[in-house]
Scaffold this motif. Structure first.
Motif, PDB file in Angstrom:
ATOM      1  N   LYS A 139     144.648  27.157  99.891  1.00 60.82           N
ATOM      2  CA  LYS A 139     143.172  27.593 100.440  1.00 60.82           C
ATOM      3  C   LYS A 139     143.092  27.654 102.100  1.00 60.82           C
ATOM      4  O   LYS A 139     142.336  27.562 103.185  1.00 60.82           O
ATOM      5  CB  LYS A 139     142.729  25.146 100.889  1.00 60.82           C
ATOM      6  CG  LYS A 139     143.024  24.404  99.618  1.00 60.82           C
ATOM      7  CD  LYS A 139     143.084  23.334 100.048  1.00 60.82           C
ATOM      8  CE  LYS A 139     143.844  22.052  98.157  1.00 60.82           C
ATOM      9  NZ  LYS A 139     144.639  22.557  97.687  1.00 60.82           N
ATOM     10  N   ASP A 140     144.041  28.734 101.559  1.00 57.84           N
ATOM     11  CA  ASP A 140     143.429  29.452 103.020  1.00 57.84           C
ATOM     12  C   ASP A 140     143.408  30.506 103.438  1.00 57.84           C
ATOM     13  O   ASP A 140     143.917  31.696 101.502  1.00 57.84           O
ATOM     14  CB  ASP A 140     144.594  29.232 104.583  1.00 57.84           C
ATOM     15  CG  ASP A 140     145.885  28.670 104.399  1.00 57.84           C
ATOM     16  OD1 ASP A 140     145.847  29.820 103.572  1.00 57.84           O
ATOM     17  OD2 ASP A 140     146.898  28.370 104.359  1.00 57.84           O
ATOM     18  N   SER A 182     137.184  28.113  93.145  1.00 54.89           N
ATOM     19  CA  SER A 182     136.554  26.833  93.009  1.00 54.89           C
ATOM     20  C   SER A 182     135.949  26.663  91.463  1.00 54.89           C
ATOM     21  O   SER A 182     136.602  25.167  90.433  1.00 54.89           O
ATOM     22  CB  SER A 182     135.766  26.779  94.153  1.00 54.89           C
ATOM     23  OG  SER A 182     135.591  27.009  96.220  1.00 54.89           O
ATOM     24  N   GLU A 239     136.814  29.235 104.856  1.00 54.48           N
ATOM     25  CA  GLU A 239     136.908  28.002 105.202  1.00 54.48           C
ATOM     26  C   GLU A 239     136.061  27.735 104.631  1.00 54.48           C
ATOM     27  O   GLU A 239     136.538  26.171 104.104  1.00 54.48           O
ATOM     28  CB  GLU A 239     136.660  28.706 106.487  1.00 54.48           C
ATOM     29  CG  GLU A 239     136.854  27.404 107.028  1.00 54.48           C
ATOM     30  CD  GLU A 239     135.583  26.846 108.718  1.00 54.48           C
ATOM     31  OE1 GLU A 239     135.862  26.530 109.490  1.00 54.48           O
ATOM     32  OE2 GLU A 239     135.846  28.586 109.411  1.00 54.48           O
ATOM     33  N   ARG A 240     134.682  28.004 104.436  1.00 53.12           N
ATOM     34  CA  ARG A 240     133.549  26.497 102.940  1.00 53.12           C
ATOM     35  C   ARG A 240     134.184  26.814 102.326  1.00 53.12           C
ATOM     36  O   ARG A 240     133.763  25.288 101.548  1.00 53.12           O
ATOM     37  CB  ARG A 240     132.520  27.835 103.537  1.00 53.12           C
ATOM     38  CG  ARG A 240     131.720  26.729 102.159  1.00 53.12           C
ATOM     39  CD  ARG A 240     130.469  25.474 103.653  1.00 53.12           C
ATOM     40  NE  ARG A 240     130.026  25.167 102.921  1.00 53.12           N
ATOM     41  CZ  ARG A 240     130.525  23.907 102.352  1.00 53.12           C
ATOM     42  NH1 ARG A 240     130.704  23.635 101.269  1.00 53.12           N
ATOM     43  NH2 ARG A 240     128.571  23.575 101.364  1.00 53.12           N
ATOM     44  N   TYR A 241     134.530  27.365 101.457  1.00 54.15           N
ATOM     45  CA  TYR A 241     135.125  27.502  99.610  1.00 54.15           C
ATOM     46  C   TYR A 241     136.058  26.176 100.097  1.00 54.15           C
ATOM     47  O   TYR A 241     136.737  25.385  99.224  1.00 54.15           O
ATOM     48  CB  TYR A 241     135.216  28.508  98.689  1.00 54.15           C
ATOM     49  CG  TYR A 241     134.540  29.054  99.032  1.00 54.15           C
ATOM     50  CD1 TYR A 241     133.706  28.826  97.679  1.00 54.15           C
ATOM     51  CD2 TYR A 241     134.282  30.414  98.997  1.00 54.15           C
ATOM     52  CE1 TYR A 241     132.459  30.072  97.001  1.00 54.15           C
ATOM     53  CE2 TYR A 241     133.529  30.960  98.511  1.00 54.15           C
ATOM     54  CZ  TYR A 241     132.363  30.576  97.642  1.00 54.15           C
ATOM     55  OH  TYR A 241     131.300  31.590  97.632  1.00 54.15           O
ATOM     56  N   ARG A 287     137.032  23.499 102.058  1.00 53.16           N
ATOM     57  CA  ARG A 287     136.773  22.557 101.593  1.00 53.16           C
ATOM     58  C   ARG A 287     135.855  21.806  99.954  1.00 53.16           C
ATOM     59  O   ARG A 287     136.375  20.918  99.621  1.00 53.16           O
ATOM     60  CB  ARG A 287     135.132  22.333 102.435  1.00 53.16           C
ATOM     61  CG  ARG A 287     135.374  21.947 104.147  1.00 53.16           C
ATOM     62  CD  ARG A 287     133.980  22.423 104.792  1.00 53.16           C
ATOM     63  NE  ARG A 287     132.926  21.822 104.729  1.00 53.16           N
ATOM     64  CZ  ARG A 287     131.343  22.285 104.717  1.00 53.16           C
ATOM     65  NH1 ARG A 287     131.547  23.244 105.904  1.00 53.16           N
ATOM     66  NH2 ARG A 287     130.553  21.394 104.621  1.00 53.16           N
ATOM     67  N   HIS A 313     139.289  21.501  98.643  1.00 52.81           N
ATOM     68  CA  HIS A 313     139.680  20.058  99.209  1.00 52.81           C
ATOM     69  C   HIS A 313     139.233  18.700  97.840  1.00 52.81           C
ATOM     70  O   HIS A 313     140.077  17.620  97.694  1.00 52.81           O
ATOM     71  CB  HIS A 313     140.083  19.898 100.283  1.00 52.81           C
ATOM     72  CG  HIS A 313     140.997  20.494 101.023  1.00 52.81           C
ATOM     73  ND1 HIS A 313     141.976  20.589 101.015  1.00 52.81           N
ATOM     74  CD2 HIS A 313     140.464  21.766 101.923  1.00 52.81           C
ATOM     75  CE1 HIS A 313     142.650  20.774 101.901  1.00 52.81           C
ATOM     76  NE2 HIS A 313     141.628  21.515 102.207  1.00 52.81           N
ATOM     77  N   ALA A 314     137.991  18.715  98.046  1.00 51.86           N
ATOM     78  CA  ALA A 314     137.486  17.661  97.622  1.00 51.86           C
ATOM     79  C   ALA A 314     137.919  18.053  95.737  1.00 51.86           C
ATOM     80  O   ALA A 314     137.376  17.026  95.413  1.00 51.86           O
ATOM     81  CB  ALA A 314     135.881  18.253  97.754  1.00 51.86           C
ATOM     82  N   ALA A 322     130.867  18.200  98.445  1.00 46.29           N
ATOM     83  CA  ALA A 322     130.678  19.505  99.148  1.00 46.29           C
ATOM     84  C   ALA A 322     130.735  21.299  98.547  1.00 46.29           C
ATOM     85  O   ALA A 322     130.687  21.650  99.739  1.00 46.29           O
ATOM     86  CB  ALA A 322     133.171  19.576  99.018  1.00 46.29           C
ATOM     87  N   SER A 343     124.650  21.438 103.242  1.00 47.16           N
ATOM     88  CA  SER A 343     124.558  20.246 104.187  1.00 47.16           C
ATOM     89  C   SER A 343     122.950  21.343 104.739  1.00 47.16           C
ATOM     90  O   SER A 343     122.164  21.857 103.862  1.00 47.16           O
ATOM     91  CB  SER A 343     124.649  21.354 105.825  1.00 47.16           C
ATOM     92  OG  SER A 343     125.119  22.052 105.514  1.00 47.16           O
TER      93      SER A 343
END
Length: 562
Positions: free
Chosen positions: A274-275, A346, A387-389, A391, A394-395, A408, A412
Motif C-alpha cells: 500500500k505504498d 484496488s 496515497e489515495r488508492y 486508502r 486499507h478499506a 473509501a 469526498s
C-alpha cells in the motif's frame, strides 16, 4: 560461504567438461532459439573458421551461473539458449562421425563417468523438467535420425519443436559445408571446442547472480524478477505437489503473457504494501508479500492465482455475469483508457473476493472509474494517486458487502467540487490524454453508453477558432474579444473528430466549418458532441454559454457529483 564473483574465459572443451554440471532451473523460459538464431550462429562460426588465421579465437558471449567454487554443479541464470544450441550442434557433429571421433565428440554431450574419480555417467546439460527426457533421448544420446522422423505437431511443446528444427538445420548446414569429407568436419569440430570461447561468470549467491545478469548485455533471452520469485516459491512447495504447482504457475504466465505476469506481481506488491515501490520488485515482493504468507502453496493458490485471474478480468474487461456484465466491462474499458494502472490493485483486490456479487461489482467499479477519472482529469501525480488508492486498499481489508459497501472508493465533497472546477476551466489546455478522456467520456454519457471509441486518429477541435481574423464572419458574431478569450478553450467550444487537423478549415465560418470539416464527407459524425454542433443553427456567446451549462449538468449527473 564466500559471495565472491568469479569470471574466466574457457574454450568449449572446458565448458563441456566435468568441471561444469549445468542445470536449467524450472523458472527459466523454455528453449526458444529458432533456426533463425541457430543459423546465424552457424554462419558466424563457419565464416570465422574459414579465415586464414588459424590461431585466432572466437568469442561466443557469456554465461551466468550460480556455482560454488570447486564444485561442478552450475545453475544457469543466463546462457541456456547458447548452451542448448551448442549442444545440438555438437550432437549433429557426433551424428556424422564414427569410431573414436564419435566417442570424442560424445564426451562433450555426456559425462562418460569414471569410477576412480567418482564421476557418474550423466548429461553435461540438464534441461527443464518438461524437456529433460526428450533432450537426453534424442540429442544427448545422438538419436537425431529418429528425432527428425517425429511429427512436429505431435511434439509436446514449442521448445521441443525448436530443438528438432535446429538439429535438422545443423545437419543440413554440415552436409552443405563438408559433404562426405569426415576429416574436414572433424577439423571444424576441433576448431569449435578449442578456439571458441565462453566467459563463465560464477557466484554462489542467487541475488548476486541475478544482479550480474541484469547488467550484462548479452544475446540471451531476458529473465524477469518473476522468474526468480518462481524459483523461490516452487522450490518450497512439497515435492509431491511441485510439478502441479509449477504447471499451474506456467498456465497463469501463459494467460497473462510474461510482461503481464510481471505487472501482476507489481500490483500484488501494492495490495500488500500500500505504498510506492522504492526498491527492486524482487526484493520488495519477497519482503512485503512472500514473508507475509504462511506457505508457498498458499501463496500460489490464495494470492497469485486469484489475483492473476482478477487482473485478467480487469485488464481485458472480461467480467462474466448474468447481470450487469456489459456495464461493468464498459466501465473497465474506460479505466483501461487512463494513462496509468494505479487503479488495478484496488480492482484486483475487490474482484478476487467479490466477483460473484454482480450488483456489488457494478457498484464498486462504477465508483472506482469515477475516482480514477477524477485523479486523471485533475492531474494528480503518482504519489497522490498511490496515497489515495492506499486508502481504498486499507478499506478493502475490512469486512464489506453491498449492504455495507467500501466508502473509501467514494469521492469526498471536496474532491467532487475540485472535479467540477476542472470541467469549468480551459479544458483544451489540459494534457492531451486528460483532455481526450474527459471529452470522450462526456460523449459516452450523451450516447447512454451506446457508442464505442476506437479511433485511429482523434483530434479535439475548436468550433470558434483560436484566432478570429478582423472582418471575418466570426468577428461579427463575436464582437467582444473578452468573450472570445473566455470561451475559446472551454468544454462547450470543443468537439472530437476522427480526422487530422486542417489548419485552413479551422478558420472557416460556422456553416462552412460544419459541412466541410466537422461532418466529414457524408455530413455526419461518430460523436454525439460533434453531431450536436452540426444540428446547431448558429454559434454565438449565448449559445455556447447555454451549451456549457448543459454539458456540465451531464457530467455532474453521470458521475454523481452533486
Amino acid at each position: 560461504m564466500s559471495k565472491k564473483i568469479s569470471g574466466a574465459e574457457f574454450p568449449l572443451a572446458k565448458i563441456f567438461s566435468s568441471d561444469f554440471d549445468y542445470v536449467i532451473p524450472s523458472y527459466q523460459r523454455p528453449y526458444a532459439w529458432t533456426p533463425i538464431q541457430a543459423g546465424e550462429l552457424f554462419s558466424d562460426l563457419y565464416d570465422f573458421y574459414l579465415k586464414e588465421d588459424k590461431e585466432d579465437t572466437y568469442f561466443l558471449g557469456s554465461v551466468v551461473l550460480i556455482k560454488d567454487e570447486g564444485k561442478p554443479q552450475s545453475e544457469v541464470i543466463d546462457g541456456q539458449q547458447r548452451l542448448t544450441t551448442l549442444t545440438v550442434l555438437l550432437a549433429a557433429l557426433t551424428n556424422r562421425a564414427t569410431g573414436q571421433i564419435r566417442d570424442a565428440f560424445h564426451r562433450y554431450l555426456c559425462e562418460p563417468g569414471n569410477v576412480l574419480e567418482g564421476l557418474a555417467q550423466k548429461p553435461r546439460l540438464t534441461l527443464r523438467e518438461r524437456d529433460r527426457a526428450f533432450f537426453k533421448r534424442y540429442v544427448q544420446d545422438v538419436a537425431l535420425d529418429e528425432l527428425l522422423g517425429l511429427d512436429p505437431a505431435q511434439l509436446d511443446n514449442e521448445s521441443q519443436r525448436n530443438i528438432q528444427a535446429n538439429a535438422r538445420l545443423f545437419l543440413q548446414r554440415l552436409e552443405a559445408a563438408f559433404g562426405t569429407d569426415t576429416q574436414a568436419a572433424t577439423q571444424f569440430g576441433g576448431f569449435l571446442v578449442q578456439r571458441c570461447f565462453l566467459v563463465a561468470v560464477s557466484t554462489p549467491s542467487q541475488q548476486s547472480a541475478f544482479r550480474v545478469f541484469s547488467v550484462l548485455n548479452s544475446r540471451g533471452l531476458d529473465l524477469l524478477p518473476t522468474d526468480i520469485i518462481k524459483s523461490d516459491v516452487i522450490g518450497k512447495v512439497k515435492p509431491a505437489l511441485r510439478d502441479d504447482y509449477n504447471d499451474a504457475w506456467e498456465e497463469l504466465e501463459v494467460e497473462t503473457g510474461r510482461d503481464g505476469f510481471a505487472e501482476v506481481f507489481g500490483h500484488i506488491r501494492m495490495i500488500y504494501a500500500k505504498d510506492k515501490a522504492r526498491r527492486a520488485l524482487l526484493e520488495e515482493f519477497r519482503e512485503r508479500v512472500i514473508e507475509k504468507v504462511p506457505s508457498a502453496e498458499e501463496l500460489v493458490t490464495k494470492v497469485i492465482e486469484p489475483f492473476t485471474q482478477a487482473y485478467l478480468v480487469a485488464k481485458h474487461a472480461q467480467f462474466v455475469s448474468t447481470a450487469n456484465a456489459s456495464e461493468v466491462n464498459a466501465l473497465l474499458g474506460w479505466l483501461n483508457r487512463i494513462d496509468n494502472s494505479d487503479w488495478l490493485p484496488s480492482a484486483m483486490r475487490f474482484l478476487a473476493e467479490h466477483d460473484s456479487d454482480a450488483v456489488y461489482v457494478c457498484w464498486f467499479i462504477k465508483r472506482l472509474e469515477r475516482l480514477a477519472a477524477f485523479m486523471h482529469v485533475c492531474g494528480h501525480d503518482v504519489n497522490g494517486r498511490i496515497e489515495r488508492y492506499a486508502r481504498v486498499l486499507h478499506a478493502l481489508e475490512k469486512p464489506h458487502s453491498m449492504a455495507q459497501p467500501v466508502t473509501a472508493v467514494e469521492l469526498s465533497d471536496v474532491e467532487k467540487q475540485t472535479f467540477l472546477q476542472h470541467f469549468q476551466g480551459e479544458v483544451y489546455l489540459m494534457a492531451a490524454r486528460r483532455r481526450s478522456y474527459l471529452i470522450l467520456r462526456l460523449d459516452s454519457f450523451l450516447s447512454d453508453g451506446a457508442a464505442t471509441y476506437n479511433p485511429a486518429v482523434l483530434t479535439i477541435e475548436h468550433v470558434l477558432p483560436q484566432t478570429v481574423a478582423a472582418g471575418a464572419g466570426w468577428a461579427t458574431q463575436w464582437p467582444n474579444i473578452a468573450d472570445q478569450v473566455h470561451w475559446r478553450h472551454r468544454l462547450a467550444n470543443l468537439v472530437p473528430l476522427t480526422r487530422r487537423r486542417n489548419s485552413q478549415a479551422q478558420n472557416h465560418d460556422f456553416e462552412r466549418k460544419k459541412t466541410a470539416y466537422f461532418g466529414g464527407k457524408q455530413s455526419v459524425s461518430s460523436y454525439v458532441l460533434t453531431t450536436q454542433v452540426l444540428n446547431t443553427p448558429s454559434w454565438t456567446p449565448a449559445v455556447v454559454e447555454q451549451r456549457q451549462r448543459d454539458l456540465l449538468e451531464v457530467l455532474s449527473n453521470s458521475w454523481d457529483l452533486k
